[in-house]
Scaffold this motif. Structure first.
Motif, PDB file in Angstrom:
ATOM      1  N   MET A 423      31.792  73.919  12.648  1.00 16.48           N
ATOM      2  CA  MET A 423      30.737  73.729  12.889  1.00 16.48           C
ATOM      3  C   MET A 423      29.264  74.843  12.753  1.00 16.48           C
ATOM      4  SD  MET A 423      29.741  71.113  14.835  1.00 16.48           S
ATOM      5  CE  MET A 423      29.139  71.825  15.911  1.00 16.48           C
ATOM      6  N   GLY A 424      30.298  76.614  12.018  1.00 16.47           N
ATOM      7  CA  GLY A 424      29.324  76.962  11.428  1.00 16.47           C
ATOM      8  C   GLY A 424      28.458  77.059  10.873  1.00 16.47           C
ATOM      9  N   ARG A 425      28.826  75.984   9.398  1.00 14.82           N
ATOM     10  CA  ARG A 425      28.086  75.414   8.130  1.00 14.82           C
ATOM     11  C   ARG A 425      26.673  74.396   8.746  1.00 14.82           C
ATOM     12  NH1 ARG A 425      31.471  71.811   4.485  1.00 14.82           N
ATOM     13  NH2 ARG A 425      29.267  71.398   3.778  1.00 14.82           N
ATOM     14  N   LEU A 426      26.884  74.596   9.768  1.00 15.87           N
ATOM     15  CA  LEU A 426      25.185  73.592  10.895  1.00 15.87           C
ATOM     16  C   LEU A 426      24.802  75.056  11.439  1.00 15.87           C
ATOM     17  CD1 LEU A 426      26.850  70.670  12.310  1.00 15.87           C
ATOM     18  CD2 LEU A 426      25.419  70.689   9.845  1.00 15.87           C
ATOM     19  N   LYS A 427      24.993  76.447  11.627  1.00 15.47           N
ATOM     20  CA  LYS A 427      25.003  77.639  12.222  1.00 15.47           C
ATOM     21  C   LYS A 427      24.414  76.626  13.510  1.00 15.47           C
ATOM     22  CE  LYS A 427      22.658  78.822   7.864  1.00 15.47           C
ATOM     23  NZ  LYS A 427      20.960  79.760   7.429  1.00 15.47           N
ATOM     24  N   VAL A 428      25.802  76.323  14.435  1.00 17.57           N
ATOM     25  CA  VAL A 428      25.621  76.229  16.126  1.00 17.57           C
ATOM     26  C   VAL A 428      25.733  77.237  16.165  1.00 17.57           C
ATOM     27  CG1 VAL A 428      26.287  74.312  17.468  1.00 17.57           C
ATOM     28  CG2 VAL A 428      25.265  73.273  15.115  1.00 17.57           C
ATOM     29  N   THR A 429      25.401  77.453  17.380  1.00 20.62           N
ATOM     30  CA  THR A 429      25.795  78.322  18.514  1.00 20.62           C
ATOM     31  C   THR A 429      26.380  78.460  19.895  1.00 20.62           C
ATOM     32  OG1 THR A 429      23.123  79.163  19.220  1.00 20.62           O
ATOM     33  CG2 THR A 429      24.571  79.974  16.919  1.00 20.62           C
ATOM     34  N   ASP A 430      26.516  76.674  20.217  1.00 14.72           N
ATOM     35  CA  ASP A 430      26.379  76.353  21.354  1.00 14.72           C
ATOM     36  C   ASP A 430      27.761  76.515  21.474  1.00 14.72           C
ATOM     37  OD1 ASP A 430      27.037  74.979  23.736  1.00 14.72           O
ATOM     38  OD2 ASP A 430      24.235  73.972  23.253  1.00 14.72           O
ATOM     39  N   GLU A 431      28.583  77.229  22.470  1.00 17.02           N
ATOM     40  CA  GLU A 431      29.626  77.219  22.876  1.00 17.02           C
ATOM     41  C   GLU A 431      30.625  75.343  23.093  1.00 17.02           C
ATOM     42  OE1 GLU A 431      30.752  79.697  25.182  1.00 17.02           O
ATOM     43  OE2 GLU A 431      30.294  82.132  23.506  1.00 17.02           O
ATOM     44  N   THR A 432      29.577  75.092  23.497  1.00 23.00           N
ATOM     45  CA  THR A 432      30.298  74.152  24.177  1.00 23.00           C
ATOM     46  C   THR A 432      30.243  72.982  23.385  1.00 23.00           C
ATOM     47  OG1 THR A 432      28.875  74.257  26.447  1.00 23.00           O
ATOM     48  CG2 THR A 432      29.591  71.957  25.716  1.00 23.00           C
ATOM     49  N   LEU A 433      29.343  72.999  22.583  1.00 28.20           N
ATOM     50  CA  LEU A 433      29.326  71.605  21.032  1.00 28.20           C
ATOM     51  C   LEU A 433      30.167  72.196  20.263  1.00 28.20           C
ATOM     52  CD1 LEU A 433      25.334  71.374  20.107  1.00 28.20           C
ATOM     53  CD2 LEU A 433      27.105  69.400  21.041  1.00 28.20           C
ATOM     54  N   CYS A 434      30.625  73.797  20.495  1.00 30.57           N
ATOM     55  CA  CYS A 434      31.282  73.729  18.779  1.00 30.57           C
ATOM     56  C   CYS A 434      32.858  74.122  19.652  1.00 30.57           C
ATOM     57  CB  CYS A 434      31.333  75.592  18.966  1.00 30.57           C
ATOM     58  SG  CYS A 434      29.551  76.220  18.030  1.00 30.57           S
ATOM     59  N   HIS A 435      33.277  74.091  21.203  1.00 32.42           N
ATOM     60  CA  HIS A 435      34.118  73.719  21.205  1.00 32.42           C
ATOM     61  C   HIS A 435      34.590  72.286  21.743  1.00 32.42           C
ATOM     62  CE1 HIS A 435      37.998  73.925  23.908  1.00 32.42           C
ATOM     63  NE2 HIS A 435      37.587  72.507  25.150  1.00 32.42           N
ATOM     64  N   ALA A 537      25.167  63.271  14.707  1.00 31.61           N
ATOM     65  CA  ALA A 537      26.224  63.196  15.876  1.00 31.61           C
ATOM     66  C   ALA A 537      26.789  64.933  16.659  1.00 31.61           C
ATOM     67  CB  ALA A 537      27.259  62.334  15.148  1.00 31.61           C
ATOM     68  N   LEU A 538      27.280  65.216  14.923  1.00 33.58           N
ATOM     69  CA  LEU A 538      27.170  66.460  15.987  1.00 33.58           C
ATOM     70  C   LEU A 538      26.351  67.528  16.707  1.00 33.58           C
ATOM     71  CD1 LEU A 538      29.032  67.555  12.487  1.00 33.58           C
ATOM     72  CD2 LEU A 538      30.075  66.404  14.567  1.00 33.58           C
ATOM     73  N   LEU A 539      25.302  66.958  17.006  1.00 28.88           N
ATOM     74  CA  LEU A 539      24.545  68.636  17.708  1.00 28.88           C
ATOM     75  C   LEU A 539      24.235  67.456  19.303  1.00 28.88           C
ATOM     76  CD1 LEU A 539      21.897  69.138  15.216  1.00 28.88           C
ATOM     77  CD2 LEU A 539      23.178  70.227  15.959  1.00 28.88           C
ATOM     78  N   THR A 540      24.864  66.664  19.553  1.00 24.28           N
ATOM     79  CA  THR A 540      25.282  65.873  20.658  1.00 24.28           C
ATOM     80  C   THR A 540      26.793  65.767  21.310  1.00 24.28           C
ATOM     81  OG1 THR A 540      23.271  64.081  19.618  1.00 24.28           O
ATOM     82  CG2 THR A 540      24.538  62.723  21.513  1.00 24.28           C
ATOM     83  N   ASN A 541      26.598  66.016  22.116  1.00 20.91           N
ATOM     84  CA  ASN A 541      27.255  66.309  23.172  1.00 20.91           C
ATOM     85  C   ASN A 541      27.913  65.338  23.525  1.00 20.91           C
ATOM     86  OD1 ASN A 541      29.765  67.366  24.295  1.00 20.91           O
ATOM     87  ND2 ASN A 541      29.001  68.684  26.058  1.00 20.91           N
ATOM     88  N   ARG A 542      28.699  64.611  23.952  1.00 23.98           N
ATOM     89  CA  ARG A 542      28.809  62.645  23.922  1.00 23.98           C
ATOM     90  C   ARG A 542      30.675  63.192  24.693  1.00 23.98           C
ATOM     91  NH1 ARG A 542      29.256  61.720  18.666  1.00 23.98           N
ATOM     92  NH2 ARG A 542      31.302  60.783  18.659  1.00 23.98           N
ATOM     93  N   PRO A 543      30.317  62.690  25.671  1.00 23.26           N
ATOM     94  CA  PRO A 543      31.817  62.144  26.231  1.00 23.26           C
ATOM     95  C   PRO A 543      32.727  61.862  25.403  1.00 23.26           C
ATOM     96  CG  PRO A 543      30.090  60.635  26.998  1.00 23.26           C
ATOM     97  CD  PRO A 543      29.324  61.301  26.120  1.00 23.26           C
ATOM     98  N   MET A 544      33.905  62.054  26.327  1.00 25.27           N
ATOM     99  CA  MET A 544      35.276  61.992  25.101  1.00 25.27           C
ATOM    100  C   MET A 544      35.650  60.097  25.730  1.00 25.27           C
ATOM    101  SD  MET A 544      36.646  63.730  23.109  1.00 25.27           S
ATOM    102  CE  MET A 544      37.965  62.845  22.178  1.00 25.27           C
ATOM    103  N   PRO A 545      35.710  59.311  24.104  1.00 24.85           N
ATOM    104  CA  PRO A 545      36.375  57.949  25.702  1.00 24.85           C
ATOM    105  C   PRO A 545      37.975  58.254  26.442  1.00 24.85           C
ATOM    106  CG  PRO A 545      37.146  57.929  23.231  1.00 24.85           C
ATOM    107  CD  PRO A 545      36.069  58.842  23.698  1.00 24.85           C
ATOM    108  N   SER A 546      38.108  57.551  27.369  1.00 22.15           N
ATOM    109  CA  SER A 546      39.075  57.063  27.634  1.00 22.15           C
ATOM    110  C   SER A 546      40.042  56.336  27.188  1.00 22.15           C
ATOM    111  CB  SER A 546      38.685  56.591  29.081  1.00 22.15           C
ATOM    112  OG  SER A 546      38.247  55.316  29.223  1.00 22.15           O
TER     113      SER A 546
END
Length: 550
Positions: A423-435, A537-546
């Motif tokens: 995610m660093g290559r996309l310069k994303v700082t949102d910790e939620t997305l990084c995690h 897709a990586l900039l979207t915080n989608r829920p994990m499937p069950s």
């Protein structure tokens, strides 16, 4: 189609004047000079006679030129067509040739009406090069008797050649000398003079003059009827169903060859003139011409690149060039028949030997062999030998099948590359997305997903261990078939429904997306899991499937 053709004729003759008429006339007479020796030679080499070749050139020039798909197309008997007629004449006689020509004409006409002009584009270039070389070999072998003044037996060129072992080989050295003279003359004749008068015509004139003056003991062409309605032609009484059934495959071969030769000629001439050939109209012209030819005692005709290129270089402006070429040949028939009847067959054989050599696409052959394109080399060799030892239809089928096998082998080498998401290559700082995408992977798929690649799709599961999100980047997937669609569905079931791995598909082309819809994979995966790009897709915080254990 009639309206389209009428509109093209209107455009072609828009502003037509006496100056353009003069250019068409001169170009037509120039083409006639080139076509005359070739028409006689191809008539003889087909197993018919010189008159049949001459009549074919006249009728084809009149009918096919008027209806052609391009103003530059000049049709007549060709070496390729003559080569496949020898065995047909030996097996069924001239009536068989006439009937097969009629049937082939009907097939060509139907192909034009049904707009099948693009079919030849599905034949690989090495296959076309291979059967062209095979036909060249057949032409050369078929002229051994005329060139050496010998007699052989057999229904094919190869069979005739082998018969010398039983009959003996006793060449007529006078005939050999005439043939060698014609070959050498055509090879060393200056090219700048050849543009004014064809070397083939000059060499035949000299050889004939020497033969007449020296009263040489060589076989000659024989009587040429001064009529367009010879006794030896197709009559309605010959249209018998049992014979037509036997001639289905020969007729199909003639039609296929006519289609290939005419459309390839038009494609080449279209590049020279900048005027694109109407392939469907050309097939209609070839069909109508070949339907009429048997009733005049003619053999099958196609568009010929040699005559067409001469017409273009001579300044042809409209399709009247082909008509004037036919009129020139018609005048030659009535005025020069007594002289043409005395042309030595060895001289015509020499012309055909050189023609056969020049028919080979040497640049293409050298290119594929020098660069060692193994698939192309195999297609070329297999097609050439199948043409020589079997027939044209078998040769094309062999070449196309080999081509398809190599195509499938190439397509089966689908490329799949894997990369961990950073995610660093996309310069994303949102910790939620990084995690969220800390353990995500991208599988970059390049190539068509067809039945040969199902195992590669299945193996994706083995390359994504310690991963909770898989992004399938499919921008390089040009096509998906039902086999790979099912394999992809099984992969999704295994990874998402059984192991809880999040799956998204990115960058799917429109045609591949259509297959997703048809197989309902879009609904199975969920339309919300399709993205235009991996980044989106990586900039979207989608829920994990069950995880649903089965």
């Amino acid at each position: 189609m009639l309206r389209e053709f009428a509109e093209k004729l209107k455009q072609e003759f828009n502003g037509y004047n006496s100056k353009m008429l003069g250019k068409d006339m001169m170009a037509g007479l120039t083409v006639a000079a080139v076509a005359l020796p070739l028409a006689l030679a191809f008539g003889v080499s087909s197993g018919a006679d010189a008159a049949a070749g001459l009549i074919t050139a006249i009728i084809a020039g009149l009918v096919m030129s008027i209806l052609a798909g391009g103003y530059y197309q000049i049709s007549g008997p060709t070496g390729a067509m003559a080569a496949i007629l020898t065995s047909l004449v030996a097996s069924y006689g001239l009536n068989g040739v006439f009937l097969a020509t009629l049937m082939a004409g009907i097939l060509l006409l139907l192909a034009g009406i049904l707009r099948l002009g693009k079919l030849t584009s599905f034949i690989p270039t090495p296959v076309i090069t291979g059967f062209t070389s095979g036909i060249a070999v057949i032409i050369a072998l078929g002229q051994v008797d005329n060139f050496f003044g010998t007699t052989s037996e057999g229904t094919t060129a190869v069979a005739k050649l082998l018969s010398y072992g039983r009959l003996g080989f006793h060449p007529n050295m006078t005939a050999v000398c005439i043939g060698v003279f014609v070959i050498l003359f055509m090879i060393f004749f200056p090219k700048k003079w050849n543009s004014v008068v064809p070397a083939s015509l000059v060499s035949i004139i000299i050889a004939t003059a020497v033969s007449i003056w020296g009263k040489l003991d060589v076989a000659v062409v024989g009587e040429i009827p001064q009529t367009l309605f010879p006794e030896n032609s197709l009559h309605l009484s010959a249209l018998r169903f049992p014979m037509m059934v036997k001639l289905i495959m020969p007729a199909f071969s003639i039609a296929i060859l006519g289609m290939i030769e005419s459309l390839l000629c038009g494609a080449s001439a279209g590049q020279m003139t900048g005027k694109r050939l109407d392939s469907n109209q050309e097939l209609i012209a070839q069909g109508v011409g070949n339907i009429l030819l048997p009733f005049f005692g003619g053999i099958p005709a196609t568009a010929a690149i040699a005559r067409t290129s001469v017409a273009i270089r001579s300044g042809a402006k409209t399709r009247l060039t082909g008509v004037f070429h036919a009129v020139g040949l018609l005048i030659s028939m009535f005025l020069l028949a007594p002289v043409m009847s005395k042309i030595p067959l060895a001289a015509l054989a020499g012309v055909l030997m050189v023609t056969a050599w020049r028919m080979n696409e040497w640049d293409a052959i050298f290119y594929m062999f020098s660069r060692k394109f193994k698939g192309a080399m195999l297609e070329f060799a297999a097609t050439m030998f199948a043409t020589i030892f079997f027939d044209l239809t078998t040769a094309i089928l062999v070449g196309v099948v080999i081509g398809l096998i190599f195509l499938v082998l190439r397509l089966s080498n689908i490329e799949i590359n894997y990369e961990r998401v950073d995610m660093g290559r996309l310069k994303v700082t949102d910790e939620t997305l990084c995690h969220r995408y800390n353990n995500a992977m991208v599988a970059y798929i390049t190539g068509p997903m067809i039945f040969a690649n199902t195992q590669s799709i299945t193996n994706i599961a083995e390359h994504i261990k310690n991963c909770d999100t898989l992004l399938l980047s499919m921008r390089g997937v040009s096509n998906i078939d039902i086999s790979c669609a099912q394999a992809l569905r099984n992969l999704i079931t295994s990874l998402r429904d059984e192991n809880g791995i999040d799956i998204a598909i990115c960058g799917l082309p429109a045609c591949s997306m259509e297959m997703m819809r048809r197989t309902e994979l879009d609904k199975y995966l969920g339309e919300e899991n399709f993205y235009w790009s991996v980044e989106r897709a990586l900039l979207t915080n989608r829920p994990m499937p069950s995880c649903r254990e089965s």
